[in-house]
Design an enzyme around this catalytic site. Structure first.
Site, PDB file in Angstrom:
ATOM      1  N   LYS A  65      53.568  45.230  50.647  1.00  0.00           N
ATOM      2  CA  LYS A  65      53.336  44.856  49.245  1.00  0.00           C
ATOM      3  C   LYS A  65      52.200  45.702  48.654  1.00  0.00           C
ATOM      4  O   LYS A  65      51.405  46.289  49.417  1.00  0.00           O
ATOM      5  CB  LYS A  65      52.983  43.370  49.175  1.00  0.00           C
ATOM      6  CG  LYS A  65      51.725  43.025  49.958  1.00  0.00           C
ATOM      7  CD  LYS A  65      51.602  41.539  50.206  1.00  0.00           C
ATOM      8  CE  LYS A  65      50.293  41.244  50.913  1.00  0.00           C
ATOM      9  NZ  LYS A  65      50.200  39.849  51.337  1.00  0.00           N
ATOM     10  N   TYR A 119      22.211  55.301  36.185  1.00  0.00           N
ATOM     11  CA  TYR A 119      22.157  54.249  35.161  1.00  0.00           C
ATOM     12  C   TYR A 119      21.225  53.117  35.557  1.00  0.00           C
ATOM     13  O   TYR A 119      21.178  52.694  36.706  1.00  0.00           O
ATOM     14  CB  TYR A 119      23.552  53.676  34.924  1.00  0.00           C
ATOM     15  CG  TYR A 119      24.474  54.589  34.166  1.00  0.00           C
ATOM     16  CD1 TYR A 119      24.181  54.982  32.864  1.00  0.00           C
ATOM     17  CD2 TYR A 119      25.639  55.065  34.760  1.00  0.00           C
ATOM     18  CE1 TYR A 119      25.033  55.824  32.165  1.00  0.00           C
ATOM     19  CE2 TYR A 119      26.501  55.898  34.068  1.00  0.00           C
ATOM     20  CZ  TYR A 119      26.189  56.277  32.772  1.00  0.00           C
ATOM     21  OH  TYR A 119      27.041  57.112  32.090  1.00  0.00           O
TER      22      TYR A 119
HETATM   23  C1  LIG Z   1      49.881  39.845  52.658  1.00  0.00           C
HETATM   24  C2  LIG Z   1      50.631  38.926  53.546  1.00  0.00           C
HETATM   25  C3  LIG Z   1      50.729  39.193  54.921  1.00  0.00           C
HETATM   26  C4  LIG Z   1      49.936  40.283  55.603  1.00  0.00           C
HETATM   27  O1  LIG Z   1      48.622  39.828  55.817  1.00  0.00           O
HETATM   28  P1  LIG Z   1      47.484  40.714  56.517  1.00  0.00           P
HETATM   29  O2  LIG Z   1      46.319  39.814  56.534  1.00  0.00           O
HETATM   30  O3  LIG Z   1      47.279  41.914  55.655  1.00  0.00           O
HETATM   31  O4  LIG Z   1      47.962  41.083  57.872  1.00  0.00           O
HETATM   32  C5  LIG Z   1      51.549  38.369  55.675  1.00  0.00           C
HETATM   33  N1  LIG Z   1      52.212  37.331  55.106  1.00  0.00           N
HETATM   34  C6  LIG Z   1      52.124  37.031  53.802  1.00  0.00           C
HETATM   35  C7  LIG Z   1      52.870  35.872  53.246  1.00  0.00           C
HETATM   36  C8  LIG Z   1      51.325  37.816  52.987  1.00  0.00           C
HETATM   37  O5  LIG Z   1      51.217  37.511  51.682  1.00  0.00           O
END
Ligand SMILES: *Cc1c(COP(=O)(O)O)cnc(C)c1O
Length: 365
Positions: A40, A260
């Site tokens: 994702k 800054y």
């Molecule tokens: C993002 C996500 C993962 C992966 O999690 P990590 O902590 O990056 O290994 C697994 N399952 C779901 C439902 C997620 O949203």
């Protein structure tokens, strides 16, 4: 030409992390859980097409995306490779035809989503995964809703539930009591769907013990170089290396400030390198005052506030720091977990915020 920041994606390191997670998920009892990578958010900002392509070559056959748009792009990128692409957002209103057309497997999160996919499927049978919420209280059916569902099976009449999932809230904290509670709730609820495979563990979950691994694990961050406990882990290799060139080396006299807000004042004469990278490239503004970069064998302190396009770094006693030389912001010598901690954030946020301005370079087959 080295005037821009550079993000190197090391696909061999990705494959190495995949192998580490696969070995860790190898349950003695049933020969090993499937590794279904979370890709994702464009594989946490690294490029879902490249990441999924390489992980397919490493044997991965299931991938998780969040948004429908991500699923459509990934399906296109994978071409004729018949991967299962799980859509975590599930069936949002009006999306069923597009989900089916792209051959995505929705993760059904609620009774209305189940209703939408079941009525779309009417007269045929479509695959789906089912999300049971066991304590995160974001997405998913409550366990008691799952019980209601199994008492009203015509709600699932046109569905083939291939997989039941849940998601751990505290997997990076092995001693957190919510882990065992979620495991117990998941085990009980998943038993209502005896023909479905089961998936609970993310990266952290894989290392909580064999009980947590079930049939499929869904790692994200530890494929991409973050430790499963949100701290750097020797077993996990850096996949993303962000570097930036020195634009100018200068001497700041004692008593003068940098940047800054005049947030840093030199107590002594200080040699400073100005790098062509800033928060517009993904260096968190909150990296001040604890952030550092890696150069010529040592960590070098960032000095003053992070600007949009520039940061300043202490190079006192570092003769090698010349304009054009590249300094490492994150990478093998400066773990993403360390850089994130210095900025009060996580490896997840740091990686997903590296901006397109950084020039992408691919390393490894
Ligand atoms: C993002 C996500 C993962 C992966 O999690 P990590 O902590 O990056 O290994 C697994 N399952 C779901 C439902 C997620 O949203």
């Amino acid at each position: 030409m080295t005037e821009t920041s550079r993000l190197t994606l090391d696909l061999d390191a990705l494959a190495s992390n995949h192998a580490v997670l696969k070995a860790a998920a190898a349950n003695a009892s049933h020969g090993g859980a499937e590794i279904a990578p979370a890709v994702k958010a464009d594989a946490y900002g690294l490029g879902a097409d490249l990441v999924a392509g390489r992980l397919w070559d490493e044997g991965a056959r299931g991938f998780y995306v969040a948004r429908l748009s991500e699923g459509l792009v990934l399906r296109q990128a994978l071409g004729d490779r018949a991967a299962t692409i799980y859509l975590l957002d599930g069936v949002t209103p009006g999306s069923a035809p597009a989900i089916e057309a792209a051959g995505l497997t929705p993760v059904l999160n609620s009774l209305p989503q189940i209703e939408a996919w079941n009525s779309h499927a009417r007269g045929r049978t479509l695959d789906a995964a089912l999300h049971i919420d066991t304590g995160m209280n974001r997405l998913g059916l409550r366990p008691e809703e799952a019980v209601v569902l199994t008492g009203a099976m015509d709600r699932l009449k046109f569905l083939n539930i291939t997989l039941v999932i849940s998601h751990l809230a505290c997997a990076s904290e092995p001693d957190h009591p919510l882990n065992a509670r979620q495991l117990a709730r998941f085990t009980e609820a998943a038993a209502l769907f005896p023909n479905a495979r089961r998936s609970l563990a993310n990266s952290g979950g894989i290392f909580l013990g064999a009980d947590y691994r079930f049939d499929q694990c869904r790692p994200g961050i530890s494929l991409y170089g973050g430790g499963p406990r949100d701290v750097a882990d020797d077993r996990i290799k850096a996949v993303a290396t962000l570097e930036a060139p020195i634009l100018q080396a200068r001497v700041v006299p004692r008593g003068e400030s940098i940047g800054y807000g005049a947030a840093f004042t030199a107590r002594d004469t200080t040699r400073v390198a100005i790098l062509a990278v800033g928060y517009a490239d993904g260096v968190p503004r909150a990296a001040h005052p604890r952030g550092a970069v890696w150069f010529d064998g040592a960590r070098r302190q960032m000095l003053g506030r992070v600007s949009m396009d520039l940061i300043a770094v202490d190079i006192t006693d570092c003769d090698a720091a010349r304009p054009g030389a590249m300094m490492q912001i994150i990478g093998p010598d400066l773990p993403v977990d360390d850089a994130a901690a210095a900025a009060g954030t996580t490896a997840y946020e740091l990686l997903t915020r590296i901006a397109p301005r950084a020039r992408r370079v691919i390393k490894g087959g």
